[in-house]
Design a protein around this motif. Structure first.
Motif, mmCIF file in Angstrom:
data_model
loop_
_atom_site.group_PDB
_atom_site.id
_atom_site.type_symbol
_atom_site.label_atom_id
_atom_site.label_comp_id
_atom_site.label_asym_id
_atom_site.label_seq_id
_atom_site.Cartn_x
_atom_site.Cartn_y
_atom_site.Cartn_z
ATOM 1 N N VAL A 50 0.831 -1.207 0.000
ATOM 2 C CA VAL A 50 0.000 0.000 0.000
ATOM 3 C C VAL A 50 0.861 1.250 0.000
ATOM 4 C CG1 VAL A 50 -1.735 1.297 1.288
ATOM 5 C CG2 VAL A 50 -1.882 -1.187 1.156
ATOM 6 N N SER A 51 1.869 1.286 0.871
ATOM 7 C CA SER A 51 2.731 2.464 0.958
ATOM 8 C C SER A 51 3.675 2.583 -0.232
ATOM 9 C CB SER A 51 3.543 2.418 2.253
ATOM 10 O OG SER A 51 4.368 1.273 2.290
ATOM 11 N N GLY A 52 3.943 1.468 -0.921
ATOM 12 C CA GLY A 52 4.880 1.494 -2.035
ATOM 13 C C GLY A 52 4.235 1.336 -3.400
ATOM 14 N N LEU A 53 2.982 1.780 -3.552
ATOM 15 C CA LEU A 53 2.301 1.657 -4.833
ATOM 16 C C LEU A 53 3.025 2.432 -5.938
ATOM 17 C CD1 LEU A 53 -1.556 1.751 -4.199
ATOM 18 C CD2 LEU A 53 -0.199 -0.073 -5.221
ATOM 19 N N LYS A 54 3.594 3.581 -5.601
ATOM 20 C CA LYS A 54 4.307 4.377 -6.604
ATOM 21 C C LYS A 54 5.529 3.616 -7.113
ATOM 22 C CE LYS A 54 6.623 8.800 -7.358
ATOM 23 N NZ LYS A 54 7.836 8.144 -7.891
ATOM 24 N N ASP A 55 6.290 3.036 -6.189
ATOM 25 C CA ASP A 55 7.458 2.251 -6.600
ATOM 26 C C ASP A 55 7.042 1.028 -7.411
ATOM 27 O OD1 ASP A 55 9.404 3.880 -5.349
ATOM 28 O OD2 ASP A 55 8.896 3.007 -3.413
ATOM 29 N N LEU A 56 5.942 0.389 -7.022
ATOM 30 C CA LEU A 56 5.467 -0.777 -7.755
ATOM 31 C C LEU A 56 5.028 -0.387 -9.168
ATOM 32 C CD1 LEU A 56 5.094 -3.798 -7.284
ATOM 33 C CD2 LEU A 56 2.744 -3.336 -6.579
ATOM 34 N N ASN A 57 4.414 0.777 -9.295
ATOM 35 C CA ASN A 57 4.028 1.273 -10.609
ATOM 36 C C ASN A 57 5.258 1.586 -11.450
ATOM 37 O OD1 ASN A 57 2.372 2.237 -12.684
ATOM 38 N ND2 ASN A 57 2.430 4.313 -11.879
ATOM 39 N N ASP A 58 6.280 2.168 -10.825
ATOM 40 C CA ASP A 58 7.524 2.459 -11.547
ATOM 41 C C ASP A 58 8.218 1.178 -12.004
ATOM 42 O OD1 ASP A 58 7.145 5.171 -11.218
ATOM 43 O OD2 ASP A 58 8.387 5.301 -9.403
ATOM 44 N N ILE A 59 8.165 0.146 -11.186
ATOM 45 C CA ILE A 59 8.777 -1.138 -11.552
ATOM 46 C C ILE A 59 8.113 -1.703 -12.800
ATOM 47 C CG2 ILE A 59 9.043 -3.544 -10.825
ATOM 48 C CD1 ILE A 59 9.411 -2.492 -7.966
ATOM 49 N N ARG A 60 6.781 -1.720 -12.805
ATOM 50 C CA ARG A 60 6.065 -2.230 -13.986
ATOM 51 C C ARG A 60 6.367 -1.390 -15.221
ATOM 52 N NH1 ARG A 60 2.507 -0.965 -17.293
ATOM 53 N NH2 ARG A 60 2.362 1.068 -16.272
ATOM 54 N N ARG A 61 6.353 -0.067 -15.060
ATOM 55 C CA ARG A 61 6.584 0.822 -16.205
ATOM 56 C C ARG A 61 7.997 0.653 -16.765
ATOM 57 N NH1 ARG A 61 9.091 5.465 -16.419
ATOM 58 N NH2 ARG A 61 9.176 5.606 -14.143
ATOM 59 N N LEU A 62 8.984 0.561 -15.889
ATOM 60 C CA LEU A 62 10.368 0.436 -16.340
ATOM 61 C C LEU A 62 10.638 -0.931 -16.965
ATOM 62 C CD1 LEU A 62 12.141 2.260 -13.379
ATOM 63 C CD2 LEU A 62 12.065 3.011 -15.767
ATOM 64 N N PHE A 63 10.023 -1.981 -16.425
ATOM 65 C CA PHE A 63 10.160 -3.295 -17.049
ATOM 66 C C PHE A 63 9.625 -3.265 -18.482
ATOM 67 C CE2 PHE A 63 10.645 -5.809 -12.956
ATOM 68 C CZ PHE A 63 11.849 -6.367 -13.336
ATOM 69 N N ASP A 64 8.449 -2.643 -18.668
ATOM 70 C CA ASP A 64 7.874 -2.544 -20.010
ATOM 71 C C ASP A 64 8.773 -1.734 -20.939
ATOM 72 O OD1 ASP A 64 5.730 -4.035 -19.216
ATOM 73 O OD2 ASP A 64 4.398 -2.329 -18.871
ATOM 74 N N LYS A 65 9.302 -0.640 -20.437
ATOM 75 C CA LYS A 65 10.141 0.229 -21.261
ATOM 76 C C LYS A 65 11.451 -0.460 -21.645
ATOM 77 C CE LYS A 65 11.680 5.045 -21.425
ATOM 78 N NZ LYS A 65 11.765 6.320 -20.654
ATOM 79 N N ILE A 66 12.067 -1.128 -20.682
ATOM 80 C CA ILE A 66 13.321 -1.832 -20.966
ATOM 81 C C ILE A 66 13.096 -2.976 -21.943
ATOM 82 C CG2 ILE A 66 15.099 -3.290 -19.926
ATOM 83 C CD1 ILE A 66 14.840 -1.537 -17.406
ATOM 84 N N ASP A 67 12.016 -3.737 -21.744
ATOM 85 C CA ASP A 67 11.726 -4.835 -22.669
ATOM 86 C C ASP A 67 11.486 -4.326 -24.081
ATOM 87 O OD1 ASP A 67 11.992 -6.583 -20.598
ATOM 88 O OD2 ASP A 67 9.850 -6.904 -20.286
ATOM 89 N N LYS A 68 10.830 -3.175 -24.194
ATOM 90 C CA LYS A 68 10.585 -2.602 -25.517
ATOM 91 C C LYS A 68 11.908 -2.234 -26.189
ATOM 92 C CE LYS A 68 7.078 0.042 -25.771
ATOM 93 N NZ LYS A 68 6.168 1.205 -25.611
ATOM 94 N N ASN A 69 12.823 -1.651 -25.414
ATOM 95 C CA ASN A 69 14.128 -1.297 -25.992
ATOM 96 C C ASN A 69 14.956 -2.530 -26.344
ATOM 97 O OD1 ASN A 69 13.740 1.499 -25.833
ATOM 98 N ND2 ASN A 69 14.466 1.586 -23.719
ATOM 99 N N LEU A 70 14.853 -3.562 -25.513
ATOM 100 C CA LEU A 70 15.578 -4.790 -25.823
ATOM 101 C C LEU A 70 15.022 -5.461 -27.076
ATOM 102 C CD1 LEU A 70 16.026 -6.305 -22.241
ATOM 103 C CD2 LEU A 70 17.771 -5.213 -23.655
#
Length: 265
Positions: free
Chosen positions: A67-87
């Motif tokens: 609950v307290s780390g929803l922002k970090d969890l959202n950033d993790i998902r977003r960065l995984f998607d972005k990195i996979d797209k670049n790869l």
């Protein structure tokens, strides 16, 4: 729209569910303390209270982190998607079947162990021999279950992060088709889509920065979970080993006619 941009009423409901769970757990813990037997020796009582308190604190931290780390969890998902797209732009492909096999085995073994643990302890210790009540079993069982699930989640995140780091490292080092034993069978082809050395350098720097941001987000989200789980496991294991050591020493001294520990208590 972000995957974690939940409606406000859903976020409020999640907070209320977690808060209710924590309150009920601590009420059960207080109930155990109030009804604890005083006939046992001081060491066993002290060791038992330490384990229960440490597990309760660890459980509270772990269930509050999502609950307290929803922002970090959202950033993790977003960065995984972005990195996979670049790869994928670089032509890199991951053999997810092997990766998912190892992660599936980890989760399956954890679930099987705790199902066996629950059935065995409830039948043998609670129902058949009545060593302790159902409330005490639940208070001691739930933290171990939640800690194991949390650690499985952390391991999955770290493994996925490590996989992408090794892919990027192999791609920029090898520049040729090969297999790397550390990347779960990911194929590393030539990188030929850069128009110039400058474009390649900028792309490499951007991908490196994204990996650093992903590592920071994983550390921010998983750090408290990992620290709480490992601390709880260490404290509980240490107190249990010390209790067994003192108990064995006491039994040896009793064979000589006295107990060093009973003299102290």
């Amino acid at each position: 729209m972000s995957y974690f941009n939940y409606p406000m009423n859903l976020k409020t409901t999640s907070v209320l569910i977690i808060a209710t769970f924590i309150v009920i757990y601590w009420i059960g813990l207080v109930e155990i303390f109030l009804n604890a037997e005083t006939s046992s020796d001081k060491l066993s009582i002290f060791q038992n209270w330490i384990q229960l308190l440490v597990n309760a604190i660890s459980l509270s931290v772990i269930v509050c982190c999502p609950v307290s780390g929803l922002k970090d969890l959202n950033d993790i998902r977003r960065l995984f998607d972005k990195i996979d797209k670049n790869l994928r732009k670089m032509g890199l492909k991951i053999n997810w079947s092997i990766h998912n096999f190892f992660m599936g085995c980890d989760v399956a073994l954890t679930c099987c162990f705790f199902i066996y643990k629950a059935v065995y302890e409830v039948y043998v210790l609670v129902v058949r021999h009545k060593v302790f009540g159902m409330l005490y079993w639940a208070v001691t069982y739930i933290p171990a279950l939640v800690q194991s699930i949390a650690l499985c989640f952390v391991i999955c995140l770290l493994t996925a992060f490590y996989l992408r780091v090794k892919m990027m490292e192999s791609a920029f080092k090898s520049q040729q088709l090969r297999f790397n034993k550390f990347n779960f069978g990911a194929k590393i082809p030539d990188i030929k889509f850069f128009k110039s050395a400058i474009d390649e350098k900028l792309f490499e720097e951007n991908l490196f920065n994204e990996l650093c941001d992903l590592g920071n987000s994983i550390d921010n989200f998983c750090g408290p979970i990992f620290l709480a789980s490992i601390t709880s496991i260490f404290v509980v294991t240490t107190t249990q080993i010390y209790y067994m050591y003192v108990l064995i020493e006491s039994k040896q001294q009793e064979s000589l006619g006295y107990s060093a520990w009973t003299l102290g208590v």
